[in-house]
Design an enzyme around this catalytic site. Structure first.
Site, PDB file in Angstrom:
ATOM      1  N   LYS A 185       0.875  -1.174   0.000  1.00 52.32           N
ATOM      2  CA  LYS A 185       0.000   0.000   0.000  1.00 52.32           C
ATOM      3  C   LYS A 185       0.919   1.234   0.000  1.00 52.32           C
ATOM      4  O   LYS A 185       1.381   1.681   1.037  1.00 52.32           O
ATOM      5  CB  LYS A 185      -0.894  -0.032   1.241  1.00 52.32           C
ATOM      6  CG  LYS A 185      -1.982   1.049   1.414  1.00 52.32           C
ATOM      7  CD  LYS A 185      -1.891   2.274   0.626  1.00 52.32           C
ATOM      8  CE  LYS A 185      -2.850   3.366   0.930  1.00 52.32           C
ATOM      9  NZ  LYS A 185      -2.168   4.676   0.907  1.00 52.32           N
ATOM     10  N   GLY A 238       6.815   4.838   8.690  1.00 53.72           N
ATOM     11  CA  GLY A 238       6.112   6.115   8.715  1.00 53.72           C
ATOM     12  C   GLY A 238       6.255   6.773  10.069  1.00 53.72           C
ATOM     13  O   GLY A 238       7.190   6.485  10.828  1.00 53.72           O
ATOM     14  N   SER A 239       5.306   7.631  10.391  1.00 52.11           N
ATOM     15  CA  SER A 239       5.373   8.374  11.640  1.00 52.11           C
ATOM     16  C   SER A 239       5.100   7.458  12.828  1.00 52.11           C
ATOM     17  O   SER A 239       4.430   6.430  12.703  1.00 52.11           O
ATOM     18  CB  SER A 239       4.352   9.516  11.634  1.00 52.11           C
ATOM     19  OG  SER A 239       3.040   9.017  11.766  1.00 52.11           O
ATOM     20  N   THR A 240       5.601   7.855  13.981  1.00 55.52           N
ATOM     21  CA  THR A 240       5.435   7.043  15.190  1.00 55.52           C
ATOM     22  C   THR A 240       3.967   6.911  15.561  1.00 55.52           C
ATOM     23  O   THR A 240       3.496   5.812  15.885  1.00 55.52           O
ATOM     24  CB  THR A 240       6.243   7.664  16.341  1.00 55.52           C
ATOM     25  OG1 THR A 240       7.636   7.665  15.979  1.00 55.52           O
ATOM     26  CG2 THR A 240       6.064   6.867  17.625  1.00 55.52           C
ATOM     27  N   GLY A 243       2.247   4.606  13.160  1.00 57.68           N
ATOM     28  CA  GLY A 243       2.766   3.251  13.338  1.00 57.68           C
ATOM     29  C   GLY A 243       2.177   2.557  14.547  1.00 57.68           C
ATOM     30  O   GLY A 243       1.876   1.358  14.504  1.00 57.68           O
ATOM     31  N   GLU A 260       9.211   0.690  11.432  1.00 55.98           N
ATOM     32  CA  GLU A 260      10.358   1.589  11.254  1.00 55.98           C
ATOM     33  C   GLU A 260       9.775   2.993  11.274  1.00 55.98           C
ATOM     34  O   GLU A 260       9.084   3.406  10.346  1.00 55.98           O
ATOM     35  CB  GLU A 260      11.070   1.289   9.939  1.00 55.98           C
ATOM     36  CG  GLU A 260      12.509   1.791   9.922  1.00 55.98           C
ATOM     37  CD  GLU A 260      12.615   3.203   9.402  1.00 55.98           C
ATOM     38  OE1 GLU A 260      12.645   4.120  10.254  1.00 55.98           O
ATOM     39  OE2 GLU A 260      12.659   3.403   8.189  1.00 55.98           O
ATOM     40  N   CYS A 294      14.065   9.513   7.687  1.00 56.02           N
ATOM     41  CA  CYS A 294      13.761   9.233   9.089  1.00 56.02           C
ATOM     42  C   CYS A 294      14.997   9.338   9.962  1.00 56.02           C
ATOM     43  O   CYS A 294      14.898   9.657  11.155  1.00 56.02           O
ATOM     44  CB  CYS A 294      13.118   7.858   9.224  1.00 56.02           C
ATOM     45  SG  CYS A 294      14.060   6.538   8.416  1.00 56.02           S
ATOM     46  N   GLU A 392      10.187  15.607  15.270  1.00 50.48           N
ATOM     47  CA  GLU A 392      10.733  15.416  13.933  1.00 50.48           C
ATOM     48  C   GLU A 392      10.186  16.488  12.988  1.00 50.48           C
ATOM     49  O   GLU A 392       8.978  16.669  12.884  1.00 50.48           O
ATOM     50  CB  GLU A 392      10.360  14.020  13.434  1.00 50.48           C
ATOM     51  CG  GLU A 392      11.045  13.590  12.171  1.00 50.48           C
ATOM     52  CD  GLU A 392      10.769  12.131  11.835  1.00 50.48           C
ATOM     53  OE1 GLU A 392      11.681  11.462  11.335  1.00 50.48           O
ATOM     54  OE2 GLU A 392       9.643  11.659  12.084  1.00 50.48           O
TER      55      GLU A 392
END
Length: 498
Positions: A185, A238-240, A243, A260, A294, A392
């Site tokens: 995706k 992707g972002s925390t 995720g 990750e 990242c 970030e």
């Protein structure tokens, strides 16, 4: 690559979904448009998958898993993976240009990453026929006991927009080697290169259903994938925050998860460092890929005796970076990949200034270029607790501050909830090992920054995720270990005694 070649738009052969080896329209014929971030204009119209398409892709992946793909030996899978690598190398210029149109990545970076993809597939192809089990010689004298590693099953990969194909390959190559089937995706901002990769899979001769691509603008589709009972593993980058939600959804039906996630990576520069090399490393860590990586080295801590000199060198070089058309090989800094991310970076810079940060260079957008350009920015007068130092940015923004002692430098480096990567600059070999051991990060680059290899694990501590990608151990994350007990005596046993 000549400028004439660089400016030629890539040819999108397929823009539909790729399911079960076929190009199919999305349910209801829905489509969505994607922008070229350099121009800010629509450049592609892509099929927009829905929940019913998720079901079709999972069924196709399951059928391939239980059918022709499972019947192949590791050596047969390896031959297909090596053929795929050959096709990627042949078509690298076209695929790289699609990536550049989709997310504004410099063409030189995109071309390098497509080359890395071929390396990853070849590396894991070499391991595909070497997945073995273990004989437990002393488990029980009445049994022959051994283990097998078997594919975990159907893998759903939820992918980011910053390095779409390479980060997919970090999941896809070990999954293919292990014998899994795969549903990708891609981000709604960068779906086109995944479809170009599907064309390569089709040409290489992979069985139908082994690799499927579901571009979609709907948040319902990644949710449907992570919740689907037919998905055995979710691999997310992707972002925390996103995720964590994906992991919670997958764990609800006990699917395995690899995450990750984000980073706020430090670079520690000691007074005995090679100043030219350290300056180049600080620039590479934050301005390569426009800071949209990242593991960006977004926090620089420089020992006080050389702080002013390093700051001056970094600012001088940042002010000479050539911003512009990412399709041109001479461009050094491209645009932010999406309008939403562009606004986020601007908001974070405004907040940093309100908190007292000073822009030694840059500090905002370059409106002369159009598109989503942020000038390369170096912020001073920052404090460890500032928002810009904690969160970030995902843009070309470097925060830099001095430190005095080794103890203080390590403490500043570790003062983050993240722990993805780090840089260490010193000529003292004893300090290298002493400090590298104490830095809490999944990767420590010493007198270098931003190096990767298919043989080296990559992943983070804390809020930077769980699990590792790359390295031979990554194959284990796409397998289940099965124990097999074979009774050897032929005697009837007491049914009430273990």
């Amino acid at each position: 690559m000549s400028s004439t070649t660089a400016l030629k738009p890539p040819d999108l052969v397929h823009t539909d979904l790729y399911i079960d080896g076929k190009w199919v329209q999305a349910e209801g014929g829905r489509r969505f448009e994607t922008e070229n971030p350099y121009t800010g204009k629509v450049w592609a119209s892509i099929a927009d998958a829905g929940a019913s398409d998720v079901d079709l892709a999972v069924k196709a992946a399951r059928a391939a898993l239980e059918g022709p793909w499972s019947e192949m030996t590791g050596g047969q899978r390896a031959r297909l993976m090596n053929k795929l690598a050959d096709i990627l190398e042949r078509d690298a210029d076209r695929i790289a240009m699609i990536e550049t149109y989709d997310n504004g990545k410099l063409i030189r970076d995109a071309r390098w990453q497509v080359g890395l993809m071929a390396e990853w597939f070849r590396y894991f192809a070499g391991a595909a026929d070497k997945i073995d089990g273990t004989v437990m010689q002393d488990a029980n004298p009445e049994f022959f006991v051994y283990t097998r590693r078997e594919p975990i099953g159907v893998v759903a990969a939820i992918l980011p927009w910053n390095a779409p194909l390479l980060l997919m390959t970090w999941k896809l190559a070990p999954a293919m080697a292990a014998g899994c089937t795969f549903i990708a995706k891609p981000s709604e901002f960068t779906p086109s290169s995944a479809l170009a990769l599907a064309e390569c899979f089709a040409e290489a001769g992979f069985p139908a259903g082994v690799f499927n691509v579901l571009p979609s603008s709907s948040r319902d589709v990644p949710a449907a994938l992570t919740q689907h009972e037919g998905v055995n593993k979710v691999a997310f980058t992707g972002s925390t925050a996103t995720g964590v939600k994906a992991a919670q959804s997958a764990i609800a039906h006990l699917a395995r998860v690899t995450l990750e996630l984000g980073g706020k990576s430090p670079q520690l520069v000691f007074e005995d460092a090679d100043m030219e090399a350290a300056t180049n490393g600080l620039l590479r860590g934050i301005f390569s890929a426009t800071g949209q990586i990242c593991h960006a080295g977004s926090r620089a801590f420089v020992q006080r005796p050389i702080y002013d000199a390093i700051l001056a060198k970094v600012v001088a070089r940042a002010n000479t970076l050539k911003l512009g058309d990412p399709r041109l090989p001479e461009t050094e800094l491209g645009p932010i990949a999406t309008a939403a991310q562009f606004e986020k970076v601007k908001e974070m810079l405004a907040r940093a200034k309100a908190d007292g940060a000073l822009a030694a260079c840059g500090g905002g957008p370059d409106e002369s270029l159009g598109g989503y350009f942020i000038r390369p920015t170096v912020l001073t007068n920052v404090k460890p607790g500032d928002y810009i130092m904690r969160e970030e940015v995902f843009g070309p923004v470097l925060c830099i501050m001095p430190f005095d002692t080794e103890e203080e430098g390590v403490a500043l480096a570790n003062d983050t909830r993240y722990g993805l990567a780090s840089g260490l600059w010193t000529s003292d070999v004893r300090r290298v090992h002493r400090v590298a051991k104490r830095i809490r990060a999944g990767t420590v680059w010493v007198n270098a920054y931003r190096g990767v290899s298919p043989s080296v694990p990559f992943g983070g501590f804390g809020a930077s995720g769980m699990g590792r990608e790359s390295g031979l151990e990554a194959i284990n994350d796409y397998t289940e270990r099965k124990a097999i007990w074979v009774e050897m005596t032929g005697q009837t046993k007491d049914p009430f005694k273990l």
